[in-house]
Design a protein around this motif. Structure first.
Motif, PDB file in Angstrom:
ATOM      1  N   LEU A 104       0.836  -1.203   0.000  1.00 23.72           N
ATOM      2  CA  LEU A 104       0.000   0.000   0.000  1.00 23.72           C
ATOM      3  C   LEU A 104       0.871   1.253   0.000  1.00 23.72           C
ATOM      4  O   LEU A 104       0.571   2.228  -0.707  1.00 23.72           O
ATOM      5  CB  LEU A 104      -0.949  -0.004   1.194  1.00 23.72           C
ATOM      6  CG  LEU A 104      -2.083  -1.026   1.133  1.00 23.72           C
ATOM      7  CD1 LEU A 104      -2.759  -1.158   2.491  1.00 23.72           C
ATOM      8  CD2 LEU A 104      -3.087  -0.663   0.047  1.00 23.72           C
ATOM      9  N   GLY A 105       1.943   1.226   0.761  1.00 27.89           N
ATOM     10  CA  GLY A 105       2.852   2.377   0.794  1.00 27.89           C
ATOM     11  C   GLY A 105       3.529   2.620  -0.542  1.00 27.89           C
ATOM     12  O   GLY A 105       3.644   3.766  -0.997  1.00 27.89           O
ATOM     13  N   ALA A 106       3.968   1.556  -1.192  1.00 28.54           N
ATOM     14  CA  ALA A 106       4.616   1.700  -2.497  1.00 28.54           C
ATOM     15  C   ALA A 106       3.634   2.257  -3.524  1.00 28.54           C
ATOM     16  O   ALA A 106       3.971   3.165  -4.293  1.00 28.54           O
ATOM     17  CB  ALA A 106       5.173   0.356  -2.958  1.00 28.54           C
ATOM     18  N   GLY A 107       2.426   1.718  -3.532  1.00 31.03           N
ATOM     19  CA  GLY A 107       1.419   2.210  -4.468  1.00 31.03           C
ATOM     20  C   GLY A 107       1.041   3.656  -4.190  1.00 31.03           C
ATOM     21  O   GLY A 107       0.938   4.481  -5.103  1.00 31.03           O
ATOM     22  N   ALA A 108       0.854   3.980  -2.909  1.00 32.07           N
ATOM     23  CA  ALA A 108       0.477   5.347  -2.526  1.00 32.07           C
ATOM     24  C   ALA A 108       1.576   6.340  -2.890  1.00 32.07           C
ATOM     25  O   ALA A 108       1.292   7.465  -3.313  1.00 32.07           O
ATOM     26  CB  ALA A 108       0.174   5.408  -1.029  1.00 32.07           C
ATOM     27  N   ARG A 109       2.811   5.937  -2.761  1.00 30.06           N
ATOM     28  CA  ARG A 109       3.947   6.806  -3.115  1.00 30.06           C
ATOM     29  C   ARG A 109       3.875   7.196  -4.582  1.00 30.06           C
ATOM     30  O   ARG A 109       4.068   8.365  -4.947  1.00 30.06           O
ATOM     31  CB  ARG A 109       5.252   6.082  -2.802  1.00 30.06           C
ATOM     32  CG  ARG A 109       6.497   6.834  -3.205  1.00 30.06           C
ATOM     33  CD  ARG A 109       7.740   5.999  -2.859  1.00 30.06           C
ATOM     34  NE  ARG A 109       8.949   6.668  -3.231  1.00 30.06           N
ATOM     35  CZ  ARG A 109       9.613   6.431  -4.358  1.00 30.06           C
ATOM     36  NH1 ARG A 109       9.166   5.536  -5.224  1.00 30.06           N
ATOM     37  NH2 ARG A 109      10.726   7.080  -4.628  1.00 30.06           N
ATOM     38  N   THR A 110       3.607   6.232  -5.438  1.00 27.81           N
ATOM     39  CA  THR A 110       3.521   6.507  -6.869  1.00 27.81           C
ATOM     40  C   THR A 110       2.316   7.389  -7.189  1.00 27.81           C
ATOM     41  O   THR A 110       2.411   8.325  -7.987  1.00 27.81           O
ATOM     42  CB  THR A 110       3.448   5.186  -7.665  1.00 27.81           C
ATOM     43  OG1 THR A 110       4.616   4.411  -7.368  1.00 27.81           O
ATOM     44  CG2 THR A 110       3.357   5.425  -9.153  1.00 27.81           C
ATOM     45  N   VAL A 111       1.180   7.097  -6.569  1.00 23.31           N
ATOM     46  CA  VAL A 111      -0.023   7.910  -6.785  1.00 23.31           C
ATOM     47  C   VAL A 111       0.227   9.345  -6.335  1.00 23.31           C
ATOM     48  O   VAL A 111      -0.131  10.303  -7.039  1.00 23.31           O
ATOM     49  CB  VAL A 111      -1.237   7.296  -6.056  1.00 23.31           C
ATOM     50  CG1 VAL A 111      -2.408   8.264  -6.014  1.00 23.31           C
ATOM     51  CG2 VAL A 111      -1.647   5.988  -6.726  1.00 23.31           C
ATOM     52  N   LEU A 112       0.833   9.514  -5.180  1.00 26.57           N
ATOM     53  CA  LEU A 112       1.108  10.859  -4.670  1.00 26.57           C
ATOM     54  C   LEU A 112       2.053  11.602  -5.615  1.00 26.57           C
ATOM     55  O   LEU A 112       1.824  12.775  -5.927  1.00 26.57           O
ATOM     56  CB  LEU A 112       1.698  10.792  -3.259  1.00 26.57           C
ATOM     57  CG  LEU A 112       2.036  12.135  -2.615  1.00 26.57           C
ATOM     58  CD1 LEU A 112       0.783  13.015  -2.507  1.00 26.57           C
ATOM     59  CD2 LEU A 112       2.646  11.927  -1.243  1.00 26.57           C
ATOM     60  N   ALA A 113       3.081  10.937  -6.087  1.00 28.01           N
ATOM     61  CA  ALA A 113       4.021  11.580  -7.009  1.00 28.01           C
ATOM     62  C   ALA A 113       3.305  12.009  -8.291  1.00 28.01           C
ATOM     63  O   ALA A 113       3.539  13.104  -8.799  1.00 28.01           O
ATOM     64  CB  ALA A 113       5.169  10.631  -7.329  1.00 28.01           C
ATOM     65  N   ALA A 114       2.415  11.181  -8.803  1.00 31.97           N
ATOM     66  CA  ALA A 114       1.663  11.527 -10.009  1.00 31.97           C
ATOM     67  C   ALA A 114       0.708  12.673  -9.730  1.00 31.97           C
ATOM     68  O   ALA A 114       0.554  13.578 -10.565  1.00 31.97           O
ATOM     69  CB  ALA A 114       0.899  10.307 -10.531  1.00 31.97           C
ATOM     70  N   HIS A 115       0.090  12.652  -8.584  1.00 28.12           N
ATOM     71  CA  HIS A 115      -0.858  13.717  -8.232  1.00 28.12           C
ATOM     72  C   HIS A 115      -0.131  15.062  -8.136  1.00 28.12           C
ATOM     73  O   HIS A 115      -0.668  16.099  -8.519  1.00 28.12           O
ATOM     74  CB  HIS A 115      -1.568  13.403  -6.927  1.00 28.12           C
ATOM     75  CG  HIS A 115      -2.560  14.453  -6.540  1.00 28.12           C
ATOM     76  ND1 HIS A 115      -3.722  14.646  -7.230  1.00 28.12           N
ATOM     77  CD2 HIS A 115      -2.534  15.373  -5.553  1.00 28.12           C
ATOM     78  CE1 HIS A 115      -4.392  15.656  -6.682  1.00 28.12           C
ATOM     79  NE2 HIS A 115      -3.692  16.103  -5.659  1.00 28.12           N
ATOM     80  N   LEU A 116       1.088  15.045  -7.628  1.00 32.57           N
ATOM     81  CA  LEU A 116       1.855  16.277  -7.514  1.00 32.57           C
ATOM     82  C   LEU A 116       2.274  16.811  -8.885  1.00 32.57           C
ATOM     83  O   LEU A 116       2.422  18.016  -9.074  1.00 32.57           O
ATOM     84  CB  LEU A 116       3.086  16.055  -6.629  1.00 32.57           C
ATOM     85  CG  LEU A 116       2.774  15.777  -5.155  1.00 32.57           C
ATOM     86  CD1 LEU A 116       4.054  15.426  -4.396  1.00 32.57           C
ATOM     87  CD2 LEU A 116       2.059  16.950  -4.502  1.00 32.57           C
ATOM     88  N   VAL A 117       2.436  15.909  -9.846  1.00 34.33           N
ATOM     89  CA  VAL A 117       2.815  16.298 -11.194  1.00 34.33           C
ATOM     90  C   VAL A 117       1.598  16.797 -11.975  1.00 34.33           C
ATOM     91  O   VAL A 117       1.659  17.769 -12.708  1.00 34.33           O
ATOM     92  CB  VAL A 117       3.477  15.117 -11.951  1.00 34.33           C
ATOM     93  CG1 VAL A 117       3.718  15.477 -13.404  1.00 34.33           C
ATOM     94  CG2 VAL A 117       4.795  14.751 -11.272  1.00 34.33           C
ATOM     95  N   TRP A 118       0.447  16.113 -11.797  1.00 34.59           N
ATOM     96  CA  TRP A 118      -0.784  16.441 -12.547  1.00 34.59           C
ATOM     97  C   TRP A 118      -1.915  16.737 -11.559  1.00 34.59           C
ATOM     98  O   TRP A 118      -2.826  15.930 -11.423  1.00 34.59           O
ATOM     99  CB  TRP A 118      -1.221  15.299 -13.449  1.00 34.59           C
ATOM    100  CG  TRP A 118      -0.137  14.745 -14.297  1.00 34.59           C
ATOM    101  CD1 TRP A 118       0.585  15.407 -15.233  1.00 34.59           C
ATOM    102  CD2 TRP A 118       0.356  13.416 -14.282  1.00 34.59           C
ATOM    103  NE1 TRP A 118       1.494  14.578 -15.789  1.00 34.59           N
ATOM    104  CE2 TRP A 118       1.381  13.344 -15.233  1.00 34.59           C
ATOM    105  CE3 TRP A 118       0.038  12.271 -13.551  1.00 34.59           C
ATOM    106  CZ2 TRP A 118       2.080  12.177 -15.484  1.00 34.59           C
ATOM    107  CZ3 TRP A 118       0.741  11.112 -13.803  1.00 34.59           C
ATOM    108  CH2 TRP A 118       1.742  11.074 -14.762  1.00 34.59           C
TER     109      TRP A 118
END
Length: 181
Positions: A166-180
């Motif tokens: 869950l942490g690994a997935g959330a990290r990627t989602v958060l990074a994408a959200h910060l970009v877009w």
């Protein structure tokens, strides 16, 4: 981390889904309200990663450099096939020898090794995930070997595995959200 690609976000969705399932598996070692709370938490947190990952993947750049995503590579198929075989064979053998309580620890270990292989073949971030998954398997094994009971093997291994994915997935989602945003 850079802008997550579509493949990375698909991977985040997979991690979120499996992370939620690990929490549900961990809950099978609990009774009553605690069981229900952990199941619900696993489902909610899994969906909290899966849904935005899928939404963001739809507008993410493919990231392909002409060689396709990791999901279409031969290395990916070989690693995942070896993972599935190792899980099935190991779990059958554990069951036959009366060690079924260790199925969750074996599964987490194999998943961790699969991530180590991904780390060598694709990206270093997978190595970190693999190390933590193997650590969770080791903790579950220790819990079982010291006699703390089958339920605690499930709980410890399942929760560590859930948190890692869950942490690994959330990290990627958060990074994408910060970009877009």
């Amino acid at each position: 981390m850079g802008s997550p690609t579509r493949a990375a976000l698909i991977g985040a969705a997979i991690a979120g889904g499996f992370g939620g399932l690990w929490a549900v598996w961990a809950a099978s070692g609990l009774d009553g309200t605690a069981h229900g709370v952990l199941v619900a938490l696993g489902i909610v947190l899994g969906l909290a990663v899966v849904v935005p990952a899928v939404v963001l993947a739809r507008r993410a750049p493919s990231g392909d450099r002409g060689d396709g995503s990791l999901f279409t590579s031969r290395a990916y198929r070989v690693i995942v096939a070896a993972e599935v075989v190792a899980i099935v064979v190991g779990n059958v053998l554990l069951g036959r020898f009366g060690l079924g309580a260790f199925v969750i620890a074996w599964t987490a270990f194999v998943v961790g090794v699969h991530f180590l292989a991904f780390g060598r073949a694709f990206a270093q971030v997978f190595t970190t995930i693999g190390v933590f998954m193997i650590a969770g398997a080791g903790l579950g094994l220790i819990v079982g070997l010291v006699g703390l009971g089958d339920a605690r093997i499930l709980l410890v291994t399942g929760i560590v595995s859930a948190v890692v994915l869950l942490g690994a997935g959330a990290r990627t989602v958060l990074a994408a959200h910060l970009v877009w945003p």
